[in-house]
Scaffold this motif. Structure first.
Motif, PDB file in Angstrom:
ATOM      1  N   SER A 182       1.827 -22.561  -2.160  1.00 12.75           N
ATOM      2  CA  SER A 182       2.873 -23.065  -3.047  1.00 12.75           C
ATOM      3  C   SER A 182       4.276 -22.890  -2.465  1.00 12.75           C
ATOM      4  N   PRO A 183       5.014 -23.992  -2.262  1.00 10.08           N
ATOM      5  CA  PRO A 183       6.396 -23.850  -1.795  1.00 10.08           C
ATOM      6  C   PRO A 183       7.300 -23.228  -2.851  1.00 10.08           C
ATOM      7  N   ILE A 184       6.893 -23.271  -4.118  1.00 11.43           N
ATOM      8  CA  ILE A 184       7.681 -22.629  -5.173  1.00 11.43           C
ATOM      9  C   ILE A 184       7.568 -21.111  -5.056  1.00 11.43           C
ATOM     10  N   LEU A 185       6.350 -20.604  -4.990  1.00  9.80           N
ATOM     11  CA  LEU A 185       6.170 -19.152  -4.879  1.00  9.80           C
ATOM     12  C   LEU A 185       6.776 -18.616  -3.592  1.00  9.80           C
ATOM     13  N   LEU A 186       6.621 -19.367  -2.507  1.00  2.73           N
ATOM     14  CA  LEU A 186       7.155 -18.910  -1.217  1.00  2.73           C
ATOM     15  C   LEU A 186       8.673 -18.760  -1.230  1.00  2.73           C
ATOM     16  N   GLY A 187       9.314 -19.387  -2.204  1.00  2.65           N
ATOM     17  CA  GLY A 187      10.767 -19.303  -2.288  1.00  2.65           C
ATOM     18  C   GLY A 187      11.290 -18.001  -2.864  1.00  2.65           C
TER      19      GLY A 187
END
Length: 240
Positions: free
Chosen positions: A189-194
């Protein structure tokens, strides 16, 4: 942080020609220094990130089918061979925590239905099976995750909509800001990685390397798609 280092005891491995030691990442592993309360494992499917996360869970005495130290139930193929060959370095050592496997969460929920005598106090007051997939994940995060603990999560975004992924980021922040929680998360997930100041470890290119958020494939592909959707899809669907 609690867990500081993961070491592969290479001298104890009888053969690197048998799974999981045939996985390039595992074959080349020596040590991993954990540098943040929130660490992400990223990489393509089959790269070894889930295999290593499961081994850490095994070494923590968590149920490798999903759960904590006191969640005892059997699930086919839930044992970790790699767990016998890694060493975890702690400061201080803790025993509380949870291992989430998105793929086997149904079995964990079924196990709870059989043994829970508290009215599902740690899960929002309802059986996880009576909640939607996303609701059950959030119930776990909001009610079970607390106190000094380490949380090992394998693709927690699997049941979470984008908005609920933001809610989960807030859960992580609230626990970490109190100084009594550590997370290691395998994710796409690019959201969690942020999550700010997270330590991101890439399992691509046959070795584990630290990578900046903006350099992950997850960020770059998502950004390119959102900014060039029509061109991206045209190229994707273009006939040879």
């Amino acid at each position: 942080m609690f867990l500081k280092k993961i070491t592969l005891m290479r001298e104890n491995i009888p053969s690197f020609e048998k799974y999981p030691f045939t996985i390039p990442i595992i074959k080349g592993l020596h040590e991993i220094d954990i540098q943040s309360n929130v660490t992400f494992f990223v990489g393509e499917n089959g790269s070894g990130k889930s295999t290593l996360l499961e081994a850490i869970a095994d070494k923590c005495d968590f149920n490798t089918a999903g759960g904590g130290r006191n969640n005892i139930y059997d699930l086919y193929a839930s044992e970790s061979v790699l767990g016998e060959y890694i060493r975890l370095s702690w400061m201080p050592k803790i025993t509380n925590g949870f291992f989430l496997r998105a793929e086997s969460f149904y079995h964990f929920a079924t196990y709870l239905d059989k043994v829970d005598t508290t009215g599902f106090r740690n899960y929002g007051g309802r059986s996880l099976h009576s909640q939607s997939h996303g609701e059950s994940f959030l119930s776990l995060f909001l009610h079970r995750f607390k106190g000094k603990a380490i949380y090992l999560l394998d693709e927690p975004e699997a049941a979470l909509s984008p908005s609920r992924q933001f809610t989960f980021l807030k859960v992580i922040h609230d626990l970490v800001s109190k100084g009594d929680a550590q997370f290691i998360i395998a994710t796409h997930s690019p959201i969690l990685l942020g999550y700010p100041n997270a330590h991101i470890l890439s399992f691509d290119d046959q070795k584990i390397t630290e990578i900046d958020y903006e350099m992950t494939d997850h960020y770059q592909l998502t950004k390119y798609f959102l900014q060039n959707r029509e061109r991206f899809l045209s190229e994707l669907f273009e006939e040879d």
